[in-house]
Design a protein around this motif. Structure first.
Motif: not given
Ligand SMILES: CC(C)(COP(=O)(O)OP(=O)(O)OC[C@H]1O[C@@H](n2cnc3c(N)ncnc32)[C@H](O)[C@@H]1OP(=O)(O)O)[C@@H](O)C(=O)NCCC(=O)NCCS
Length: 189
Positions: A92-93, A119-122, A176-180, A124-128
């Motif tokens: 899943p992704a 930005r919202d995905g990482f 990934t969130r950390s790359q972003f 606010r939504l904390h997606l990995p």
């Protein structure tokens, strides 16, 4: 669930409204916009796609937004996140996707909208992680993925298209969130 709106310097990413139907259908019927899809959409298919966007917001609280130009209120296209609706090696992704009417290409609008959606995905939504994919011929779309700092993954075959279908092979990009967060910090400092 109420969908939030996002604002960027030139754009508003907002929930869908009935008055978007006409401009949305015109964009989806344009053969140039739909060049890398199996076919342009007729009005009924376009309405069905908008319904799926609205349902996704109702189910998850986030999804593909309508993108309007703040200055004019015109609908430019869509941009936002969706769960990948098939199974393959990287699912899943959550996928970021975009489509803009032809007259609004080449102005950086898709980039501006996609940066806000990522930005919202990482944040606010904390997606990995967020992925994106397209056919190898869709250079405009994968250049946008690259400009967003997404990294190439392995090509894959779209499982919803027949084995011999010319659009079956896809390029995959992912971030990934950390790359972003690192890219974002580098831009700010
Ligand atoms: C994919 C798509 C959204 C890309 O749109 P786009 O306008 O090329 O993408 P961007 O917003 O990143 O804009 C980049 C262009 O704007 C220019 N630009 C102008 N002002 C700019 C600004 N302020 N900031 C950034 N770029 C700017 C860039 O130089 C670049 O120009 P170029 O195309 O001549 O190299 C668009 O082609 C589209 O809707 N295609 C059809 C649907 C589709 O295939 N969707 C993807 C399916 S996977």
């Amino acid at each position: 669930m109420n969908a939030i709106s996002l604002e960027t310097p030139r754009l508003r990413l907002r929930p869908w409204q009935e008055s978007d139907q006409e401009a949305f259908a015109a964009m989806n019927a344009d053969p140039e916009v739909m060049l890398h899809f199996p076919a342009p959409l007729n009005r009924t298919e376009s309405g069905g796609l908008m319904d799926r966007f609205v349902n996704h917001f109702e189910t998850h609280g986030w999804g593909r937004w309508a993108v309007e130009e703040r200055e004019t209120g015109k609908l430019l296209g869509f941009c936002g996140l969706a769960t990948v609706p098939f199974q393959t090696t990287f699912t899943p992704a959550v996928e970021i996707g975009w489509r803009f009417a032809r007259e609004y290409w080449g102005k950086g609008y898709a980039f501006e909208a996609a940066q806000a959606a990522l930005r919202d995905g990482f944040e606010r939504l904390h997606l990995p992680e967020i992925v994106s994919f397209t056919v190898p011929a869709n250079v405009r779309s994968y250049r946008l993925m690259q400009r967003l700092g997404m990294q190439p993954g392995n090509n894959f075959e779209h499982p919803k298209l027949a084995v011999c279908h010319p659009l079956r092979e896809h390029v995959l990009y992912r971030i990934t969130r950390s790359q972003f967060e690192k890219d974002w910090a580098d831009q700010v400092h």
